[in-house]
Write a protein that holds these residues in place. Structure first.
Motif, PDB file in Angstrom:
ATOM      1  N   LEU A 146      -9.314 -22.722 -18.523  1.00  0.00           N
ATOM      2  CA  LEU A 146      -9.604 -24.034 -17.956  1.00  0.00           C
ATOM      3  C   LEU A 146      -9.338 -25.109 -19.004  1.00  0.00           C
ATOM      4  CD1 LEU A 146     -13.157 -23.335 -16.421  1.00  0.00           C
ATOM      5  CD2 LEU A 146     -10.947 -22.864 -15.378  1.00  0.00           C
ATOM      6  N   ARG A 147      -8.854 -26.252 -18.534  1.00  0.00           N
ATOM      7  CA  ARG A 147      -8.748 -27.444 -19.384  1.00  0.00           C
ATOM      8  C   ARG A 147      -9.593 -28.533 -18.737  1.00  0.00           C
ATOM      9  NH1 ARG A 147      -3.023 -30.293 -20.816  1.00  0.00           N
ATOM     10  NH2 ARG A 147      -2.952 -30.471 -18.537  1.00  0.00           N
ATOM     11  N   LEU A 148     -10.632 -28.954 -19.453  1.00  0.00           N
ATOM     12  CA  LEU A 148     -11.623 -29.886 -18.913  1.00  0.00           C
ATOM     13  C   LEU A 148     -11.603 -31.205 -19.672  1.00  0.00           C
ATOM     14  CD1 LEU A 148     -14.215 -30.590 -17.230  1.00  0.00           C
ATOM     15  CD2 LEU A 148     -15.521 -29.510 -19.078  1.00  0.00           C
ATOM     16  N   ASP A 149     -11.585 -32.303 -18.919  1.00  0.00           N
ATOM     17  CA  ASP A 149     -11.794 -33.627 -19.497  1.00  0.00           C
ATOM     18  C   ASP A 149     -13.261 -33.963 -19.280  1.00  0.00           C
ATOM     19  OD1 ASP A 149     -11.967 -36.261 -20.218  1.00  0.00           O
ATOM     20  OD2 ASP A 149     -10.221 -36.929 -19.090  1.00  0.00           O
ATOM     21  N   PRO A 150     -14.098 -33.860 -20.311  1.00  0.00           N
ATOM     22  CA  PRO A 150     -15.533 -34.076 -20.111  1.00  0.00           C
ATOM     23  C   PRO A 150     -15.899 -35.504 -19.743  1.00  0.00           C
ATOM     24  CG  PRO A 150     -15.038 -33.831 -22.436  1.00  0.00           C
ATOM     25  CD  PRO A 150     -13.777 -33.512 -21.692  1.00  0.00           C
ATOM     26  N   ALA A 151     -14.984 -36.449 -19.988  1.00  0.00           N
ATOM     27  CA  ALA A 151     -15.280 -37.842 -19.644  1.00  0.00           C
ATOM     28  C   ALA A 151     -15.203 -38.081 -18.145  1.00  0.00           C
ATOM     29  CB  ALA A 151     -14.327 -38.780 -20.382  1.00  0.00           C
ATOM     30  N   THR A 152     -14.329 -37.345 -17.457  1.00  0.00           N
ATOM     31  CA  THR A 152     -14.115 -37.575 -16.032  1.00  0.00           C
ATOM     32  C   THR A 152     -14.513 -36.398 -15.154  1.00  0.00           C
ATOM     33  OG1 THR A 152     -11.863 -36.709 -16.097  1.00  0.00           O
ATOM     34  CG2 THR A 152     -12.161 -39.054 -16.600  1.00  0.00           C
ATOM     35  N   GLY A 153     -14.691 -35.219 -15.744  1.00  0.00           N
ATOM     36  CA  GLY A 153     -14.974 -34.025 -14.963  1.00  0.00           C
ATOM     37  C   GLY A 153     -13.735 -33.402 -14.353  1.00  0.00           C
ATOM     38  N   VAL A 154     -12.552 -33.968 -14.620  1.00  0.00           N
ATOM     39  CA  VAL A 154     -11.312 -33.405 -14.093  1.00  0.00           C
ATOM     40  C   VAL A 154     -11.006 -32.109 -14.842  1.00  0.00           C
ATOM     41  CG1 VAL A 154      -8.837 -33.726 -13.842  1.00  0.00           C
ATOM     42  CG2 VAL A 154     -10.398 -35.622 -13.367  1.00  0.00           C
ATOM     43  N   LEU A 155     -10.737 -31.063 -14.089  1.00  0.00           N
ATOM     44  CA  LEU A 155     -10.547 -29.743 -14.665  1.00  0.00           C
ATOM     45  C   LEU A 155      -9.343 -29.066 -14.017  1.00  0.00           C
ATOM     46  CD1 LEU A 155     -13.261 -27.145 -15.474  1.00  0.00           C
ATOM     47  CD2 LEU A 155     -11.417 -26.487 -13.930  1.00  0.00           C
ATOM     48  N   GLU A 156      -8.516 -28.454 -14.829  1.00  0.00           N
ATOM     49  CA  GLU A 156      -7.365 -27.682 -14.347  1.00  0.00           C
ATOM     50  C   GLU A 156      -7.577 -26.231 -14.741  1.00  0.00           C
ATOM     51  OE1 GLU A 156      -3.766 -30.625 -15.374  1.00  0.00           O
ATOM     52  OE2 GLU A 156      -5.389 -30.444 -16.849  1.00  0.00           O
ATOM     53  N   SER A 157      -7.233 -25.328 -13.836  1.00  0.00           N
ATOM     54  CA  SER A 157      -7.467 -23.915 -14.110  1.00  0.00           C
ATOM     55  C   SER A 157      -6.266 -23.066 -13.725  1.00  0.00           C
ATOM     56  CB  SER A 157      -8.691 -23.423 -13.338  1.00  0.00           C
ATOM     57  OG  SER A 157      -8.427 -23.379 -11.941  1.00  0.00           O
ATOM     58  N   ALA A 158      -6.134 -21.916 -14.406  1.00  0.00           N
ATOM     59  CA  ALA A 158      -5.137 -20.907 -14.061  1.00  0.00           C
ATOM     60  C   ALA A 158      -5.757 -19.536 -14.319  1.00  0.00           C
ATOM     61  CB  ALA A 158      -3.862 -21.082 -14.879  1.00  0.00           C
ATOM     62  N   ARG A 159      -5.421 -18.585 -13.453  1.00  0.00           N
ATOM     63  CA  ARG A 159      -6.004 -17.252 -13.551  1.00  0.00           C
ATOM     64  C   ARG A 159      -4.927 -16.193 -13.699  1.00  0.00           C
ATOM     65  NH1 ARG A 159      -8.470 -14.720  -9.509  1.00  0.00           N
ATOM     66  NH2 ARG A 159      -7.661 -16.060  -7.846  1.00  0.00           N
ATOM     67  N   ALA A 160      -5.194 -15.222 -14.588  1.00  0.00           N
ATOM     68  CA  ALA A 160      -4.298 -14.079 -14.772  1.00  0.00           C
ATOM     69  C   ALA A 160      -5.054 -12.811 -14.391  1.00  0.00           C
ATOM     70  CB  ALA A 160      -3.820 -14.013 -16.221  1.00  0.00           C
TER      71      ALA A 160
END
Length: 276
Positions: A146-160
């Protein structure tokens, strides 16, 4: 008529029993040493400190398997990315031995090193996968990044190949993230990993686990994930600390019916600004 045993035969039998007992003790000592080494290796590779940011609350729990040589390669990680966002990963290496624990270290180190080049989750997993394939190991690993921007709560995820994670919001909604993953790391070269975008609302939580928490002979994965969803929903509504939620989730590993590694990573936010 019963055959009489001479004193010499009795001494020989006792000597053989003593030799077998000594061999068993040596094997038990070797097994215990290997388990202790694997557990020390695992713990030494887990992060000592978690990144901090205003409003961000991270909590982790890790319970190593220690039945015989059943020591695996589960891990969690959290670290600051070059652009100020937070990288989060959790995963599980196939196998239950010292080699699995060592391979876990390679995967975690590879993710961290390549994250300095790209923090985009799909590309990061693809590069890590190609690196692991090039090493020629017979092992593979499942992983969520996961890549999280803690200022906005926007999060991108990828699963293997890993278990999907759980979400819950302060208004009582909760569930399992519905996203499309790719195959485990280290199996096939040139794989693409889809990226899913989420937003963690104020008071909400994301809960990431390994299969030792939610799946086993006494608990199928659907019921195990439902259990985590219920706990996350209660915690979000009651505004419980992430540490309390992580402790409750790892407690559920006792219900799976086997002794396996178990790892939990909980992400919570209590203050946000509007996204750009």
């Amino acid at each position: 008529m019963p055959r009489k045993h001479s004193p010499d035969e009795g001494d020989e039998l006792l000597a053989r029993l003593g030799s077998l007992t000594a061999q068993a003790r040596r094997r038990a000592e070797l097994q215990r040493t290997q388990v202790e080494l694997a557990i020390a290796l695992q713990r030494g590779m887990l992060p000592r400190d978690l990144p901090a940011a205003p409003g961000l609350h991270l909590a982790v729990r890790y319970a190593p398997a220690n039945l015989g040589l059943n020591v695996g390669g589960d891990w969690y990680d959290a670290f600051a990315l070059p652009d100020g966002r937070i990288g989060l990963s959790i995963g599980d290496v196939q196998g239950h031995n010292i080699e699995a624990a060592a391979f876990m270290g390679q995967v975690r180190a590879g993710l961290r090193a390549l994250a300095s080049v790209t923090g985009e989750p799909g590309e990061l997993l693809a590069r890590t996968n190609d690196l692991l394939v090039s090493l020629g190991s017979e092992l593979f690993a499942t992983c969520t990044f996961l890549r999280l921007d803690p200022a906005t709560g926007v999060l991108e995820s990828a699963r293997a190949g890993h278990i999907p994670f759980v979400w819950a919001t302060a208004d009582g909604k909760s569930g399992v993230v519905d996203d499309r993953g790719g195959p485990p790391l280290g199996i096939q070269q040139g794989v693409e990993y889809p990226v899913t975008r989420h937003r963690l609302a104020t008071g909400g939580v994301f809960v990431l686990v390994t299969d030792g928490v939610v799946e086993g002979p006494l608990l199928d994965i659907e019921d195990g994930l439902d259990q985590v969803v219920r706990l996350a929903g209660i915690a979000a509504v009651a505004r419980l600390e992430t540490n309390a939620l992580a402790a409750a989730v790892i407690k559920g590993a006792e219900n799976v019916g086997h002794d396996d590694d178990a790892a939990v990573l909980v992400v919570g936010l209590d203050s946000l600004r509007a996204p750009d």
